[in-house]
Write a protein that holds these residues in place. Structure first.
Motif: not given
Ligand SMILES: Nc1ncnc2c1ncn2[C@@H]1O[C@H](COP(=O)(O)OP(=O)(O)OP(=O)(O)O)[C@@H](O)[C@H]1O
Ligand SMILES: [Mg+2]
Length: 370
Positions: A72-101
């Motif tokens: 999904l992150l490497r999808h050719p049509y995914l904007s750089r902005f959204k790519q960064k946001k999704i990666a951040r949500i993933y990181r915060e959910t997995i590493f910081h166990r945050r359920k709300y962003h």
């Protein structure tokens, strides 16, 4: 006659069909929810995405089913902005166990993202995204109102504390006045007294800023109004290395105004100009030019500086109460000025260019009586 087997088969088919109908119904509901929904299974594969989510990602829905997060992150049509946001949500959910962003997208909308996983989800991972811009707006208005209420209390306290020493200073200056007169410096006493009265009036005005007092009008000539006002900011300009120039102004231009209020407006604008000049880095010769010209039944008073200037976004918020870019600013200078000019039946306009400078234009109705 149907055999028993055929009947059981028919019942199973009907049961399947009705389950299918219910499933379709729920899927339909999920598809058309106004929140975006993404569902990953326990292997991290995307098994469901609704219309709203595909819209938010700005990607075709069908191209996403069966992808994992990396794909999904490497999808050719995914904007750089959204790519960064999704990666951040993933990181915060997995590493910081945050359920709300909460995030703000590239169009300035606020989104609340909720992540649900764990035992109740059978290993699935559900991500839902909701547009909360309206709630944010309400929250900000409430915050602004809170600030206003707080300001009311603070100003009441300040007014009380400042008025007392001002009264004492006023009394002592009056006692000193004969001595200053002997030294030929009565002008100093006059200015000090006038300024103390102005400070008192400003405090009064500030306390009543929600219902500004009606202007106490007198007829004055525009050049003398500007000369008097400039005199008040000259020493500060000198200290800041700013040159102030007053253009030649037609003596016959008369306005009927509350002198104290209009002086306050011009001083606010000059103070801003000086501060804008200070912002310019390096060896910069600061210059503030003040002029006034007749335009039909109005006089246009202009204050032009060669300070740091403003961009378009800043210009749109300039007159908002509490809008400031300064560490020690209250952001009230221009909003109060705007109200005063409006109460005088005038307008206040601004033109600015980032890095070049700014010009404020106050337009006031002319009067003919003396
Ligand atoms: N001449 C100017 N040049 C550049 N920016 C300006 C100028 N005048 C106003 N601004 C911008 O507009 C903002 C709002 O001005 P305003 O006078 O209302 O508040 P302030 O100057 O920040 O605070 P205060 O007036 O309470 O000291 C300033 O913070 C500044 O960013
Ligand atoms: Mg200001």
């Amino acid at each position: 006659m149907l055999s028993e087997f055929q009947e059981t088969l028919l019942q199973s088919v009907q049961a399947f069909q009705s389950t299918q109908l219910v499933k379709n119904k729920y899927e339909n509901v999920l598809q058309h929810l106004d929140s975006g929904i993404l569902l990953f299974d326990s292997d991290g594969v995307l098994t469901f995405i609704n219309v709203q989510m595909a819209k938010l990602l700005e990607l075709p829905r069908q191209s996403l089913i069966g992808c994992n997060l990396l794909q999904l992150l490497r999808h050719p049509y995914l904007s750089r902005f959204k790519q960064k946001k999704i990666a951040r949500i993933y990181r915060e959910t997995i590493f910081h166990r945050r359920k709300y962003h909460e995030l703000i997208d590239e169009y300035g909308r606020h989104w609340l993202i909720t992540v649900t996983y764990g035992d109740q989800m059978d290993g699935d991972f559900l991500l839902s995204v909701k547009d909360v811009s309206d709630y944010k707006q309400i929250e900000q208005t409430a915050y602004q109102n809170d600030k206003l209420a707080m300001l009311g209390k603070i100003s009441a306290a300040i007014a009380h504390e400042i008025r007392n020493p001002l009264t004492a200073i006023r009394g002592f200056i009056q006692l000193l006045r004969p001595h200053l007169l002997q030294l030929g410096k009565d002008e100093y006493a006059r200015i000090i007294l006038m300024e103390i009265d102005r400070a008192n009036d400003i405090i009064h005005e500030f306390l009543n800023s929600s219902k500004p007092s009606a202007p106490q009008k007198t007829v004055v000539s525009v050049p003398s109004l500007l000369k008097d006002t400039l005199l008040l900011s000259e020493s500060e300009a000198l200290m800041k290395g700013c040159e102030m120039r007053l253009q030649q102004i037609n003596e016959s231009l008369l306005v009927s105004i509350d002198v104290k209020q209009i002086k306050q407006v011009i001083l606010n604008i000059i103070k801003n100009a000086m501060e804008a000049i200070e912002e310019v880095q390096g060896d910069h010769a600061g210059m503030i030019e003040i002029g006034a010209k007749q335009e039909g039944n109005y006089v246009n008073i202009s204050v032009k500086d060669n300070g740091n200037g403003m961009d378009k976004t800043l210009l749109t918020r300039l007159f908002d109460p509490f809008f400031t870019t300064k560490e020690k600013g209250t952001g009230l200078g221009l909003s109060v000025s705007y109200k005063i000019i409006k109460n005088h039946g005038g307008t206040i306009l601004v033109d600015s260019m980032k890095g070049e400078g700014t010009v404020f234009m106050i337009s006031l109705p002319l009067t003919h009586q003396v």
